[in-house]
Design a protein around this motif. Structure first.
Motif, PDB file in Angstrom:
ATOM      1  N   ILE A  81       0.848  -1.186   0.000  1.00  0.00           N
ATOM      2  CA  ILE A  81       0.000   0.000   0.000  1.00  0.00           C
ATOM      3  C   ILE A  81       0.887   1.241   0.000  1.00  0.00           C
ATOM      4  O   ILE A  81       1.963   1.244   0.586  1.00  0.00           O
ATOM      5  CB  ILE A  81      -0.979   0.011   1.201  1.00  0.00           C
ATOM      6  N   ASN A  82       0.431   2.246  -0.728  1.00  0.00           N
ATOM      7  CA  ASN A  82       1.060   3.561  -0.702  1.00  0.00           C
ATOM      8  C   ASN A  82      -0.075   4.583  -0.618  1.00  0.00           C
ATOM      9  O   ASN A  82      -1.247   4.203  -0.583  1.00  0.00           O
ATOM     10  CB  ASN A  82       1.976   3.781  -1.917  1.00  0.00           C
ATOM     11  N   LEU A  83       0.252   5.851  -0.549  1.00  0.00           N
ATOM     12  CA  LEU A  83      -0.795   6.865  -0.393  1.00  0.00           C
ATOM     13  C   LEU A  83      -1.783   6.889  -1.562  1.00  0.00           C
ATOM     14  O   LEU A  83      -2.980   7.088  -1.358  1.00  0.00           O
ATOM     15  CB  LEU A  83      -0.180   8.253  -0.197  1.00  0.00           C
ATOM     16  N   ILE A  84      -1.292   6.665  -2.760  1.00  0.00           N
ATOM     17  CA  ILE A  84      -2.180   6.684  -3.922  1.00  0.00           C
ATOM     18  C   ILE A  84      -3.174   5.525  -3.827  1.00  0.00           C
ATOM     19  O   ILE A  84      -4.383   5.715  -3.988  1.00  0.00           O
ATOM     20  CB  ILE A  84      -1.391   6.628  -5.250  1.00  0.00           C
ATOM     21  N   ASN A  85      -2.688   4.318  -3.535  1.00  0.00           N
ATOM     22  CA  ASN A  85      -3.590   3.166  -3.375  1.00  0.00           C
ATOM     23  C   ASN A  85      -4.567   3.395  -2.226  1.00  0.00           C
ATOM     24  O   ASN A  85      -5.728   2.994  -2.302  1.00  0.00           O
ATOM     25  CB  ASN A  85      -2.806   1.881  -3.121  1.00  0.00           C
TER      26      ASN A  85
END
Length: 153
Positions: free
Chosen positions: A126-130
């Motif tokens: 997970i990253n901020l965009i996801n």
């Protein structure tokens, strides 16, 4: 026949925009615009103005947006329902929440969904965009005032 028709359940949409609130001012940016910036470095005029206020380099911001965290979905699911997860989500739900959410519970539910959907979308990462793409409302509120209060504690 799809389950959507059979059970009359509407599909939860992913976030399309982030409304950043600071004091009496607010700015809205499209998640797709943020995603394009994160992936390619290209930004719209509106996004450039917002990014300029951070006083950080584009490279630093892109690094934060693209930072992947590998978390097995089973562990994430257990974590977001744990006691420490509840404390963390309660605080976070004052910063990031759906529009017109009058209680912390609604924000917590949206955050849980966003984490699980984001990890699923990122195939175990997970990253901020996801995270924003997994958020279950069209608009996500990012309250900078609440962020400052939490950071000062």
């Amino acid at each position: 026949m799809s389950s959507q028709i059979l059970f009359n359940v509407s599909k939860a949409n992913a976030a399309e925009e982030i409304k950043i609130i600071y004091s009496i001012f607010s700015r809205t940016i499209k998640v797709n615009s943020l995603k394009t910036f994160a992936e390619e470095g290209n930004s719209s005029k509106k996004l450039k103005r917002i990014l300029k206020t951070t006083k950080s380099s584009d490279k630093e911001i892109r690094s934060v947006l693209n930072k992947d965290f590998e978390v097995p979905i089973t562990i994430a699911s257990k974590l977001v329902y744990s006691e420490i997860g509840n404390v963390f989500l309660t605080r976070l739900s004052s910063i990031i929440h759906p529009p017109k959410a009058n209680d912390g519970r609604t924000g917590m539910l949206a955050l849980r969904a966003s984490v699980i959907q984001g990890i699923s979308k990122g195939n175990g990462k997970i990253n901020l965009i996801n995270f924003f793409e997994g958020y279950p409302t069209k608009t996500v509120i990012l309250d900078v005032n609440a962020l400052s209060k939490v950071m000062n504690k």
